[in-house]
Design a protein around this motif. Structure first.
Motif, PDB file in Angstrom:
ATOM      1  N   THR A  30     -70.262 -13.567  62.440  1.00  0.00           N
ATOM      2  CA  THR A  30     -69.540 -14.587  63.204  1.00  0.00           C
ATOM      3  C   THR A  30     -68.072 -14.632  62.797  1.00  0.00           C
ATOM      4  OG1 THR A  30     -71.567 -15.886  63.360  1.00  0.00           O
ATOM      5  CG2 THR A  30     -69.509 -17.021  63.823  1.00  0.00           C
ATOM      6  N   GLY A  31     -67.812 -14.572  61.495  1.00  0.00           N
ATOM      7  CA  GLY A  31     -66.431 -14.594  61.013  1.00  0.00           C
ATOM      8  C   GLY A  31     -65.640 -13.386  61.477  1.00  0.00           C
ATOM      9  N   LEU A  32     -66.272 -12.202  61.433  1.00  0.00           N
ATOM     10  CA  LEU A  32     -65.592 -10.994  61.882  1.00  0.00           C
ATOM     11  C   LEU A  32     -65.303 -11.064  63.374  1.00  0.00           C
ATOM     12  CD1 LEU A  32     -64.522  -8.158  61.402  1.00  0.00           C
ATOM     13  CD2 LEU A  32     -66.839  -7.304  61.711  1.00  0.00           C
ATOM     14  N   LEU A  33     -66.277 -11.486  64.160  1.00  0.00           N
ATOM     15  CA  LEU A  33     -66.091 -11.587  65.605  1.00  0.00           C
ATOM     16  C   LEU A  33     -65.012 -12.609  65.952  1.00  0.00           C
ATOM     17  CD1 LEU A  33     -67.082 -10.660  68.381  1.00  0.00           C
ATOM     18  CD2 LEU A  33     -68.751 -12.500  68.290  1.00  0.00           C
ATOM     19  N   ALA A  34     -65.046 -13.755  65.295  1.00  0.00           N
ATOM     20  CA  ALA A  34     -64.037 -14.785  65.564  1.00  0.00           C
ATOM     21  C   ALA A  34     -62.646 -14.299  65.186  1.00  0.00           C
ATOM     22  CB  ALA A  34     -64.373 -16.054  64.806  1.00  0.00           C
ATOM     23  N   GLY A  35     -62.532 -13.621  64.052  1.00  0.00           N
ATOM     24  CA  GLY A  35     -61.235 -13.097  63.637  1.00  0.00           C
ATOM     25  C   GLY A  35     -60.687 -12.071  64.608  1.00  0.00           C
ATOM     26  N   LEU A  36     -61.550 -11.191  65.097  1.00  0.00           N
ATOM     27  CA  LEU A  36     -61.106 -10.175  66.050  1.00  0.00           C
ATOM     28  C   LEU A  36     -60.679 -10.795  67.378  1.00  0.00           C
ATOM     29  CD1 LEU A  36     -63.735  -7.376  65.379  1.00  0.00           C
ATOM     30  CD2 LEU A  36     -61.305  -7.345  64.793  1.00  0.00           C
ATOM     31  N   ILE A  37     -61.437 -11.765  67.851  1.00  0.00           N
ATOM     32  CA  ILE A  37     -61.090 -12.416  69.115  1.00  0.00           C
ATOM     33  C   ILE A  37     -59.789 -13.191  68.976  1.00  0.00           C
ATOM     34  CG2 ILE A  37     -61.799 -14.241  70.708  1.00  0.00           C
ATOM     35  CD1 ILE A  37     -64.692 -13.237  70.286  1.00  0.00           C
ATOM     36  N   LEU A  38     -59.626 -13.934  67.884  1.00  0.00           N
ATOM     37  CA  LEU A  38     -58.386 -14.676  67.681  1.00  0.00           C
ATOM     38  C   LEU A  38     -57.198 -13.738  67.511  1.00  0.00           C
ATOM     39  CD1 LEU A  38     -59.589 -17.523  65.317  1.00  0.00           C
ATOM     40  CD2 LEU A  38     -58.852 -17.740  67.697  1.00  0.00           C
ATOM     41  N   GLY A  39     -57.419 -12.628  66.852  1.00  0.00           N
ATOM     42  CA  GLY A  39     -56.350 -11.652  66.696  1.00  0.00           C
ATOM     43  C   GLY A  39     -55.915 -11.064  68.028  1.00  0.00           C
ATOM     44  N   LEU A  40     -56.878 -10.745  68.868  1.00  0.00           N
ATOM     45  CA  LEU A  40     -56.541 -10.218  70.188  1.00  0.00           C
ATOM     46  C   LEU A  40     -55.809 -11.254  71.032  1.00  0.00           C
ATOM     47  CD1 LEU A  40     -59.734  -8.189  71.109  1.00  0.00           C
ATOM     48  CD2 LEU A  40     -57.446  -7.292  70.726  1.00  0.00           C
ATOM     49  N   ALA A  41     -56.247 -12.496  70.941  1.00  0.00           N
ATOM     50  CA  ALA A  41     -55.624 -13.548  71.733  1.00  0.00           C
ATOM     51  C   ALA A  41     -54.207 -13.861  71.251  1.00  0.00           C
ATOM     52  CB  ALA A  41     -56.476 -14.809  71.677  1.00  0.00           C
ATOM     53  N   ALA A  42     -53.955 -13.675  69.972  1.00  0.00           N
ATOM     54  CA  ALA A  42     -52.661 -14.064  69.411  1.00  0.00           C
ATOM     55  C   ALA A  42     -51.618 -12.954  69.464  1.00  0.00           C
ATOM     56  CB  ALA A  42     -52.849 -14.511  67.966  1.00  0.00           C
ATOM     57  N   GLN A  89     -49.455  -9.679  71.131  1.00  0.00           N
ATOM     58  CA  GLN A  89     -48.909  -9.019  72.307  1.00  0.00           C
ATOM     59  C   GLN A  89     -47.899  -8.004  71.808  1.00  0.00           C
ATOM     60  OE1 GLN A  89     -47.163 -11.854  74.907  1.00  0.00           O
ATOM     61  NE2 GLN A  89     -49.071 -12.891  75.320  1.00  0.00           N
ATOM     62  N   GLY A  90     -47.945  -6.828  72.357  1.00  0.00           N
ATOM     63  CA  GLY A  90     -46.933  -5.846  72.016  1.00  0.00           C
ATOM     64  C   GLY A  90     -47.427  -4.748  71.106  1.00  0.00           C
ATOM     65  N   PHE A  91     -46.477  -4.137  70.418  1.00  0.00           N
ATOM     66  CA  PHE A  91     -46.687  -2.904  69.660  1.00  0.00           C
ATOM     67  C   PHE A  91     -47.615  -3.056  68.463  1.00  0.00           C
ATOM     68  CE2 PHE A  91     -45.193   0.133  66.401  1.00  0.00           C
ATOM     69  CZ  PHE A  91     -45.559   1.301  67.052  1.00  0.00           C
ATOM     70  N   THR A  92     -47.566  -4.184  67.779  1.00  0.00           N
ATOM     71  CA  THR A  92     -48.323  -4.353  66.541  1.00  0.00           C
ATOM     72  C   THR A  92     -49.687  -5.009  66.755  1.00  0.00           C
ATOM     73  OG1 THR A  92     -47.250  -6.454  66.120  1.00  0.00           O
ATOM     74  CG2 THR A  92     -46.236  -4.507  65.147  1.00  0.00           C
ATOM     75  N   ALA A  93     -50.175  -4.994  67.973  1.00  0.00           N
ATOM     76  CA  ALA A  93     -51.436  -5.664  68.284  1.00  0.00           C
ATOM     77  C   ALA A  93     -52.593  -5.130  67.450  1.00  0.00           C
ATOM     78  CB  ALA A  93     -51.752  -5.517  69.766  1.00  0.00           C
ATOM     79  N   PHE A  94     -52.674  -3.834  67.269  1.00  0.00           N
ATOM     80  CA  PHE A  94     -53.776  -3.255  66.506  1.00  0.00           C
ATOM     81  C   PHE A  94     -53.752  -3.720  65.058  1.00  0.00           C
ATOM     82  CE2 PHE A  94     -55.283   0.074  63.629  1.00  0.00           C
ATOM     83  CZ  PHE A  94     -56.625   0.084  63.988  1.00  0.00           C
ATOM     84  N   LEU A  95     -52.580  -3.682  64.426  1.00  0.00           N
ATOM     85  CA  LEU A  95     -52.489  -4.052  63.021  1.00  0.00           C
ATOM     86  C   LEU A  95     -52.772  -5.536  62.793  1.00  0.00           C
ATOM     87  CD1 LEU A  95     -49.393  -1.960  61.929  1.00  0.00           C
ATOM     88  CD2 LEU A  95     -51.812  -1.462  61.554  1.00  0.00           C
ATOM     89  N   VAL A  96     -52.257  -6.385  63.664  1.00  0.00           N
ATOM     90  CA  VAL A  96     -52.498  -7.819  63.525  1.00  0.00           C
ATOM     91  C   VAL A  96     -53.978  -8.121  63.741  1.00  0.00           C
ATOM     92  CG1 VAL A  96     -52.000 -10.087  64.521  1.00  0.00           C
ATOM     93  CG2 VAL A  96     -50.150  -8.459  64.139  1.00  0.00           C
ATOM     94  N   THR A  97     -54.586  -7.496  64.738  1.00  0.00           N
ATOM     95  CA  THR A  97     -56.000  -7.697  65.008  1.00  0.00           C
ATOM     96  C   THR A  97     -56.852  -7.221  63.840  1.00  0.00           C
ATOM     97  OG1 THR A  97     -55.595  -7.431  67.362  1.00  0.00           O
ATOM     98  CG2 THR A  97     -57.862  -7.233  66.629  1.00  0.00           C
ATOM     99  N   LEU A  98     -56.506  -6.092  63.260  1.00  0.00           N
ATOM    100  CA  LEU A  98     -57.227  -5.591  62.099  1.00  0.00           C
ATOM    101  C   LEU A  98     -57.114  -6.551  60.919  1.00  0.00           C
ATOM    102  CD1 LEU A  98     -58.805  -3.232  60.842  1.00  0.00           C
ATOM    103  CD2 LEU A  98     -56.610  -2.259  60.174  1.00  0.00           C
TER     104      LEU A  98
END
Length: 58
Positions: A6-18, A20-29
């Motif tokens: 649940t924590g991993l899924l929530a973190g990934l979803i919040l990261g994707l939502a937050a 935009q742009g070039f660093t999306a992968f790193l922030v999501t990770l």
């Protein structure tokens, strides 16, 4: 679904939502890893005292 998943899924979803742009992968990770760690702490599989060290007995 346990707390770790649940924590991993929530973190990934919040990261994707937050992001935009070039660093999306790193922030999501990074947010996903934070969610994973928090989930493991909530499940009791990870003790933060072990990571940061406890006071040594004299």
């Amino acid at each position: 679904m346990n707390g770790t998943q649940t924590g991993l899924l929530a973190g990934l979803i919040l990261g994707l939502a937050a992001t935009q742009g070039f660093t999306a992968f790193l922030v999501t990770l990074a947010v996903g890893v934070i969610g994973l760690v928090l989930g493991r702490v909530l499940d009791g599989e990870l003790d933060l005292g072990d990571l940061f060290g406890r006071g040594r007995d004299k």
